[in-house]
Design a protein around this motif. Structure first.
Motif, PDB file in Angstrom:
ATOM      1  N   ASP A   1      33.229  31.950  33.359  1.00  0.00           N
ATOM      2  CA  ASP A   1      33.496  33.079  32.471  1.00  0.00           C
ATOM      3  C   ASP A   1      34.485  32.770  31.351  1.00  0.00           C
ATOM      4  OD1 ASP A   1      31.773  34.540  34.046  1.00  0.00           O
ATOM      5  OD2 ASP A   1      33.376  35.423  35.240  1.00  0.00           O
ATOM      6  N   SER A   2      35.493  31.968  31.600  1.00  0.00           N
ATOM      7  CA  SER A   2      36.516  31.693  30.588  1.00  0.00           C
ATOM      8  C   SER A   2      36.242  30.418  29.780  1.00  0.00           C
ATOM      9  CB  SER A   2      37.899  31.599  31.241  1.00  0.00           C
ATOM     10  OG  SER A   2      37.903  30.542  32.178  1.00  0.00           O
ATOM     11  N   VAL A   3      35.166  29.717  30.091  1.00  0.00           N
ATOM     12  CA  VAL A   3      34.858  28.453  29.424  1.00  0.00           C
ATOM     13  C   VAL A   3      34.373  28.719  27.998  1.00  0.00           C
ATOM     14  CG1 VAL A   3      33.381  26.403  29.459  1.00  0.00           C
ATOM     15  CG2 VAL A   3      34.360  27.272  31.590  1.00  0.00           C
ATOM     16  N   LEU A   4      35.020  28.061  27.028  1.00  0.00           N
ATOM     17  CA  LEU A   4      34.626  28.178  25.625  1.00  0.00           C
ATOM     18  C   LEU A   4      33.614  27.102  25.241  1.00  0.00           C
ATOM     19  CD1 LEU A   4      38.169  28.766  24.105  1.00  0.00           C
ATOM     20  CD2 LEU A   4      36.469  30.478  24.784  1.00  0.00           C
ATOM     21  N   MET A   5      33.755  25.934  25.865  1.00  0.00           N
ATOM     22  CA  MET A   5      32.852  24.826  25.571  1.00  0.00           C
ATOM     23  C   MET A   5      32.752  23.942  26.806  1.00  0.00           C
ATOM     24  SD  MET A   5      33.068  21.945  22.524  1.00  0.00           S
ATOM     25  CE  MET A   5      34.565  21.120  23.090  1.00  0.00           C
ATOM     26  N   VAL A   6      31.541  23.498  27.095  1.00  0.00           N
ATOM     27  CA  VAL A   6      31.322  22.526  28.155  1.00  0.00           C
ATOM     28  C   VAL A   6      30.863  21.228  27.489  1.00  0.00           C
ATOM     29  CG1 VAL A   6      28.936  23.216  28.620  1.00  0.00           C
ATOM     30  CG2 VAL A   6      30.252  22.124  30.410  1.00  0.00           C
ATOM     31  N   VAL A   7      31.325  20.102  28.035  1.00  0.00           N
ATOM     32  CA  VAL A   7      31.019  18.791  27.470  1.00  0.00           C
ATOM     33  C   VAL A   7      30.328  17.949  28.530  1.00  0.00           C
ATOM     34  CG1 VAL A   7      31.997  16.685  26.454  1.00  0.00           C
ATOM     35  CG2 VAL A   7      33.083  18.917  26.018  1.00  0.00           C
ATOM     36  N   GLU A   8      29.255  17.296  28.120  1.00  0.00           N
ATOM     37  CA  GLU A   8      28.605  16.309  28.971  1.00  0.00           C
ATOM     38  C   GLU A   8      28.490  15.018  28.188  1.00  0.00           C
ATOM     39  OE1 GLU A   8      28.076  16.551  32.055  1.00  0.00           O
ATOM     40  OE2 GLU A   8      27.876  18.687  32.469  1.00  0.00           O
ATOM     41  N   VAL A   9      28.621  13.904  28.890  1.00  0.00           N
ATOM     42  CA  VAL A   9      28.447  12.570  28.334  1.00  0.00           C
ATOM     43  C   VAL A   9      27.340  11.935  29.155  1.00  0.00           C
ATOM     44  CG1 VAL A   9      29.534  10.332  27.906  1.00  0.00           C
ATOM     45  CG2 VAL A   9      30.894  12.444  27.708  1.00  0.00           C
ATOM     46  N   THR A  10      26.259  11.521  28.516  1.00  0.00           N
ATOM     47  CA  THR A  10      25.147  10.981  29.285  1.00  0.00           C
ATOM     48  C   THR A  10      25.568   9.712  30.015  1.00  0.00           C
ATOM     49  OG1 THR A  10      24.295   9.740  27.406  1.00  0.00           O
ATOM     50  CG2 THR A  10      23.338  11.927  27.797  1.00  0.00           C
ATOM     51  N   SER A  11      24.972   9.553  31.188  1.00  0.00           N
ATOM     52  CA  SER A  11      25.158   8.331  31.954  1.00  0.00           C
ATOM     53  C   SER A  11      23.854   7.555  31.874  1.00  0.00           C
ATOM     54  CB  SER A  11      25.538   8.650  33.399  1.00  0.00           C
ATOM     55  OG  SER A  11      24.659   9.586  33.940  1.00  0.00           O
ATOM     56  N   TYR A  12      23.890   6.318  32.239  1.00  0.00           N
ATOM     57  CA  TYR A  12      22.705   5.471  32.129  1.00  0.00           C
ATOM     58  C   TYR A  12      21.916   5.492  33.429  1.00  0.00           C
ATOM     59  CZ  TYR A  12      25.227   3.941  27.994  1.00  0.00           C
ATOM     60  OH  TYR A  12      25.900   3.918  26.803  1.00  0.00           O
ATOM     61  N   ASP A  13      21.359   6.659  33.755  1.00  0.00           N
ATOM     62  CA  ASP A  13      20.536   6.758  34.952  1.00  0.00           C
ATOM     63  C   ASP A  13      19.224   7.463  34.619  1.00  0.00           C
ATOM     64  OD1 ASP A  13      21.072   9.542  35.013  1.00  0.00           O
ATOM     65  OD2 ASP A  13      22.759   9.272  36.348  1.00  0.00           O
ATOM     66  N   SER A  14      18.282   7.403  35.513  1.00  0.00           N
ATOM     67  CA  SER A  14      16.937   7.927  35.253  1.00  0.00           C
ATOM     68  C   SER A  14      16.887   9.444  35.197  1.00  0.00           C
ATOM     69  CB  SER A  14      15.975   7.420  36.323  1.00  0.00           C
ATOM     70  OG  SER A  14      16.387   7.875  37.597  1.00  0.00           O
TER      71      SER A  14
ATOM     72  N   THR B   1      19.101  11.452  33.659  1.00  0.00           N
ATOM     73  CA  THR B   1      19.823  12.005  32.515  1.00  0.00           C
ATOM     74  C   THR B   1      18.962  12.916  31.654  1.00  0.00           C
ATOM     75  OG1 THR B   1      21.509  10.313  32.390  1.00  0.00           O
ATOM     76  CG2 THR B   1      20.963  11.374  30.344  1.00  0.00           C
ATOM     77  N   ASP B   2      17.738  12.509  31.357  1.00  0.00           N
ATOM     78  CA  ASP B   2      16.902  13.301  30.456  1.00  0.00           C
ATOM     79  C   ASP B   2      16.703  14.707  30.997  1.00  0.00           C
ATOM     80  OD1 ASP B   2      15.237  13.536  28.069  1.00  0.00           O
ATOM     81  OD2 ASP B   2      13.599  13.727  29.491  1.00  0.00           O
ATOM     82  N   ARG B   3      16.258  14.816  32.218  1.00  0.00           N
ATOM     83  CA  ARG B   3      16.005  16.130  32.810  1.00  0.00           C
ATOM     84  C   ARG B   3      17.295  16.928  32.978  1.00  0.00           C
ATOM     85  NH1 ARG B   3      16.733  17.890  37.661  1.00  0.00           N
ATOM     86  NH2 ARG B   3      16.946  15.823  38.566  1.00  0.00           N
TER      87      ARG B   3
ATOM     88  N   ASP C   1      22.544   7.462  25.002  1.00  0.00           N
ATOM     89  CA  ASP C   1      21.230   6.817  24.900  1.00  0.00           C
ATOM     90  C   ASP C   1      20.697   6.871  23.472  1.00  0.00           C
ATOM     91  OD1 ASP C   1      21.012   6.169  27.639  1.00  0.00           O
ATOM     92  OD2 ASP C   1      20.294   8.177  28.097  1.00  0.00           O
ATOM     93  N   THR C   2      20.825   8.035  22.833  1.00  0.00           N
ATOM     94  CA  THR C   2      20.293   8.225  21.482  1.00  0.00           C
ATOM     95  C   THR C   2      21.353   8.052  20.398  1.00  0.00           C
ATOM     96  OG1 THR C   2      20.684  10.610  21.503  1.00  0.00           O
ATOM     97  CG2 THR C   2      18.549   9.836  22.350  1.00  0.00           C
ATOM     98  N   CYS C   3      22.615   7.832  20.819  1.00  0.00           N
ATOM     99  CA  CYS C   3      23.753   7.716  19.885  1.00  0.00           C
ATOM    100  C   CYS C   3      23.842   8.933  18.982  1.00  0.00           C
ATOM    101  CB  CYS C   3      23.668   6.423  19.076  1.00  0.00           C
ATOM    102  SG  CYS C   3      23.841   4.955  20.098  1.00  0.00           S
ATOM    103  N   GLU C   4      23.784  10.113  19.627  1.00  0.00           N
ATOM    104  CA  GLU C   4      23.877  11.386  18.917  1.00  0.00           C
ATOM    105  C   GLU C   4      24.841  12.317  19.627  1.00  0.00           C
ATOM    106  OE1 GLU C   4      19.542  12.525  17.251  1.00  0.00           O
ATOM    107  OE2 GLU C   4      19.676  12.426  19.435  1.00  0.00           O
ATOM    108  N   THR C   5      25.376  13.234  18.844  1.00  0.00           N
ATOM    109  CA  THR C   5      26.058  14.389  19.421  1.00  0.00           C
ATOM    110  C   THR C   5      25.127  15.569  19.181  1.00  0.00           C
ATOM    111  OG1 THR C   5      27.267  14.707  17.369  1.00  0.00           O
ATOM    112  CG2 THR C   5      28.430  13.578  19.134  1.00  0.00           C
TER     113      THR C   5
ATOM    114  N   TRP D   1      31.574   3.120  22.348  1.00  0.00           N
ATOM    115  CA  TRP D   1      31.442   3.366  23.777  1.00  0.00           C
ATOM    116  C   TRP D   1      29.993   3.562  24.222  1.00  0.00           C
ATOM    117  CZ3 TRP D   1      35.503   6.823  21.642  1.00  0.00           C
ATOM    118  CH2 TRP D   1      36.746   6.200  21.683  1.00  0.00           C
ATOM    119  N   VAL D   2      29.101   2.773  23.616  1.00  0.00           N
ATOM    120  CA  VAL D   2      27.691   2.778  24.035  1.00  0.00           C
ATOM    121  C   VAL D   2      27.286   1.356  24.372  1.00  0.00           C
ATOM    122  CG1 VAL D   2      27.054   4.824  22.730  1.00  0.00           C
ATOM    123  CG2 VAL D   2      26.840   2.577  21.672  1.00  0.00           C
ATOM    124  N   ARG D   3      26.279   1.209  25.192  1.00  0.00           N
ATOM    125  CA  ARG D   3      25.774  -0.116  25.579  1.00  0.00           C
ATOM    126  C   ARG D   3      24.737  -0.594  24.604  1.00  0.00           C
ATOM    127  NH1 ARG D   3      24.885   0.913  31.993  1.00  0.00           N
ATOM    128  NH2 ARG D   3      27.040   1.347  32.446  1.00  0.00           N
TER     129      ARG D   3
END
Length: 188
Positions: free
Chosen positions: A100-113, A115-117, A141-145, A186-188
Motif C-alpha cells: 500500500d505505501s510503495v511508490l515504486m518497485v524495482v526489478e533487475v533481471t537475472s540471467y535465468d530462463s 526472467t521473461d515470464r 538482457d535487452t540493456c533497457e530500462t 553491469w551487464v554480461r
C-alpha cells in the motif's frame, strides 16, 4: 486444470521460510517460481539507484530485497529487488509486507530462463493490480530500462522503454530523471 493454484498462499509462506541460500521463492498467480539470488552486478545496480534517489529526501527510502504481498487480493508473493517507500512503511509487518505505501518497485533481471515470464509479464500485472504507481524494470538482457506507470484496472497504461545510456524520467510520485549510462557496466 492449468489455472488451478499449485498451493495455498499460507503453504507457500511456510515453504519460503525454509528456502536455501541459493534461490528465492516467489508465488504469483497460483504458481511457485524460483528467482536467482542477486549477483554482484545486480547489487551494484540497486546501490547505484539508491544513490540517484537520495535527492528525494530523508522521508523516502529505497528498501532492498523486499518481500511483497501483490496481485489481486494480495494473493501473490513477490520478492522485489527494491522498493521506494516512505521511511518506516513496513514497521510492525511480518515477513511479507503490504504494498500500500510503495511508490515504486524495482526489478533487475537475472540471467535465468524464468526472467521473461516473471519480470516482463507476471510482475507488471501483479504490481499494477497491487496499485503500485511505478514499476521500474532494469533489463540486463535487452540493456533497457522499462518504466511502467499509471496503473488502472490491473494494467500499467504507459510503459516506456529506453536503452541503457538514455535519460529516463520517472513520473509522479517519484519525479526524478536518471542518467542510465552507468548501467552499461553491469551487464554480461
Amino acid at each position: 486444470m492449468a489455472d488451478r493454484p499449485q498451493m495455498l498462499v499460507s503453504e507457500f509462506e511456510e515453504l519460503a521460510k525454509h528456502q536455501g541460500e541459493t534461490v528465492r521463492l516467489e508465488f504469483l498467480y497460483g504458481k511457485l517460481g524460483v528467482k536467482a539470488v542477486p549477483d554482484g552486478d545486480h547489487i551494484e545496480i540497486v546501490r547505484w539507484l539508491a544513490r540517484r534517489l537520495l535527492p528525494l529526501g530523508d522521508e523516502l527510502w529505497l528498501y532492498p530485497e523486499v518481500d511483497l504481498k501483490v496481485a489481486k487480493y494480495r494473493n501473490g508473493r513477490a520478492r522485489a529487488a527494491a522498493v521506494l517507500a516512505p521511511d518506516g512503511s513496513f514497521s510492525g509487518q511480518g515477513n511479507w509486507v503490504d504494498a500500500d505505501s510503495v511508490l515504486m518497485v524495482v526489478e533487475v533481471t537475472s540471467y535465468d530462463s524464468d526472467t521473461d515470464r516473471r519480470d516482463r509479464v507476471e510482475k507488471p500485472r501483479a504490481y499494477a493490480e497491487a496499485g503500485i504507481p511505478i514499476y521500474l524494470l532494469i533489463d540486463r538482457d535487452t540493456c533497457e530500462t522499462i518504466v511502467y506507470s499509471h496503473p488502472a484496472d490491473g494494467v500499467y497504461s504507459s510503459p516506456m522503454r529506453l536503452p541503457f545510456g538514455a535519460r529516463v524520467e520517472l513520473p509522479a510520485p517519484v519525479e526524478i530523471t536518471l542518467d542510465t549510462d552507468a548501467l552499461k557496466h553491469w551487464v554480461r
